[in-house]
Design a protein around this motif. Structure first.
Motif, PDB file in Angstrom:
ATOM      1  N   LYS A   1      -4.458  -3.614  11.909  1.00 26.30           N
ATOM      2  CA  LYS A   1      -5.263  -4.299  10.865  1.00 26.30           C
ATOM      3  C   LYS A   1      -6.534  -5.189  11.720  1.00 26.30           C
TER       4      LYS A   1
ATOM      5  N   GLN B   1      -8.457  -2.328   1.656  1.00 30.78           N
ATOM      6  CA  GLN B   1      -8.855  -3.687   1.697  1.00 30.78           C
ATOM      7  C   GLN B   1      -8.095  -4.808   0.845  1.00 30.78           C
TER       8      GLN B   1
ATOM      9  N   ASP C   1      -8.331   3.765   4.603  1.00 31.39           N
ATOM     10  CA  ASP C   1      -8.575   2.274   4.650  1.00 31.39           C
ATOM     11  C   ASP C   1      -8.272   1.703   3.376  1.00 31.39           C
TER      12      ASP C   1
ATOM     13  N   ASP D   1       0.712  -1.186   0.116  1.00 36.77           N
ATOM     14  CA  ASP D   1       0.077   0.046   0.098  1.00 36.77           C
ATOM     15  C   ASP D   1       0.967   1.217  -0.011  1.00 36.77           C
TER      16      ASP D   1
ATOM     17  N   ASN E   1     -10.119  -7.247  11.144  1.00 41.11           N
ATOM     18  CA  ASN E   1     -10.912  -8.120  10.049  1.00 41.11           C
ATOM     19  C   ASN E   1     -10.687  -7.745   8.874  1.00 41.11           C
ATOM     20  N   ASP E   2      -9.363  -8.260   8.608  1.00 41.70           N
ATOM     21  CA  ASP E   2      -8.957  -8.209   7.263  1.00 41.70           C
ATOM     22  C   ASP E   2      -8.838  -6.741   6.462  1.00 41.70           C
ATOM     23  N   GLU E   3      -8.851  -5.741   7.134  1.00 40.92           N
ATOM     24  CA  GLU E   3      -8.882  -4.299   6.895  1.00 40.92           C
ATOM     25  C   GLU E   3      -7.676  -3.702   7.526  1.00 40.92           C
ATOM     26  N   TRP E   4      -6.654  -3.034   6.710  1.00 45.22           N
ATOM     27  CA  TRP E   4      -5.835  -2.141   7.374  1.00 45.22           C
ATOM     28  C   TRP E   4      -6.315  -0.607   7.718  1.00 45.22           C
ATOM     29  N   THR E   5      -5.861  -0.062   8.504  1.00 46.07           N
ATOM     30  CA  THR E   5      -6.153   1.404   8.945  1.00 46.07           C
ATOM     31  C   THR E   5      -4.924   1.940   9.095  1.00 46.07           C
TER      32      THR E   5
ATOM     33  N   ASN F   1      -6.255 -12.569  12.605  1.00 48.56           N
ATOM     34  CA  ASN F   1      -6.919 -11.435  12.035  1.00 48.56           C
ATOM     35  C   ASN F   1      -6.492 -10.068  12.492  1.00 48.56           C
TER      36      ASN F   1
END
Length: 144
Positions: free
Chosen positions: A113, A144, A142, A54, A115-119, A88
């Motif tokens: 991270k 995904q 965010d 990312d 629930n499979d989401e990077w912030t 996770n």
């Protein structure tokens, strides 16, 4: 009368020092092979991670950074920092040296991270020549 003198082979005469030296050299070579594979493996884990990918994508899409460093922008050395995943949940705090034809910089990424989401809380570039800090997050935080 033929006197035939039997000479010992080189190994028979020198085994006392050849065996220990050969064994030590083998151990040293194996150690460096192991160390190299360990460094390569850790580096490979970081470069294949989502935060790393990312961040590199964001750097290459930022027109201002591309104007300063030039194209192509690529990594320039060994990354460092912390990257962890467990059930996770993950966290990233990494620093990536980057360069382009016009200059060098350091790319910093801090995020979590769930629930499979990077912030990401921080993603910025510091230009080496000027110490200018360029924020890459803007409004998109965010991935995904």
């Amino acid at each position: 009368m033929n006197d035939h003198i039997e000479h010992k082979s080189w190994f028979s005469r020198n085994w006392g020092w050849a065996v220990p030296v050969g064994g030590c050299l083998t151990l040293i070579i194996l150690f460096f092979v192991f160390l190299g594979s360990l460094i390569f493996g850790v580096s490979e884990l970081i470069t294949e991670s989502v935060p790393y990918q990312d961040a590199i994508t964001m750097v290459n899409e930022d027109d201002y950074v591309v104007d300063i460093l030039g194209e192509p922008i690529e990594t320039n050395g060994i990354m460092n920092g912390n990257l962890s995943y467990k059930n996770n949940v993950g966290s990233a705090d990494i620093s990536i040296p980057i360069k382009g034809p016009k200059g060098e910089a350091q790319l910093y990424v801090v995020g979590t991270k769930q629930n499979d989401e990077w912030t990401y809380t921080e993603m910025y570039v510091i230009i080496s020549e000027t110490d200018e800090q360029i924020d890459l997050l803007g409004y998109e935080q965010d991935f995904q």
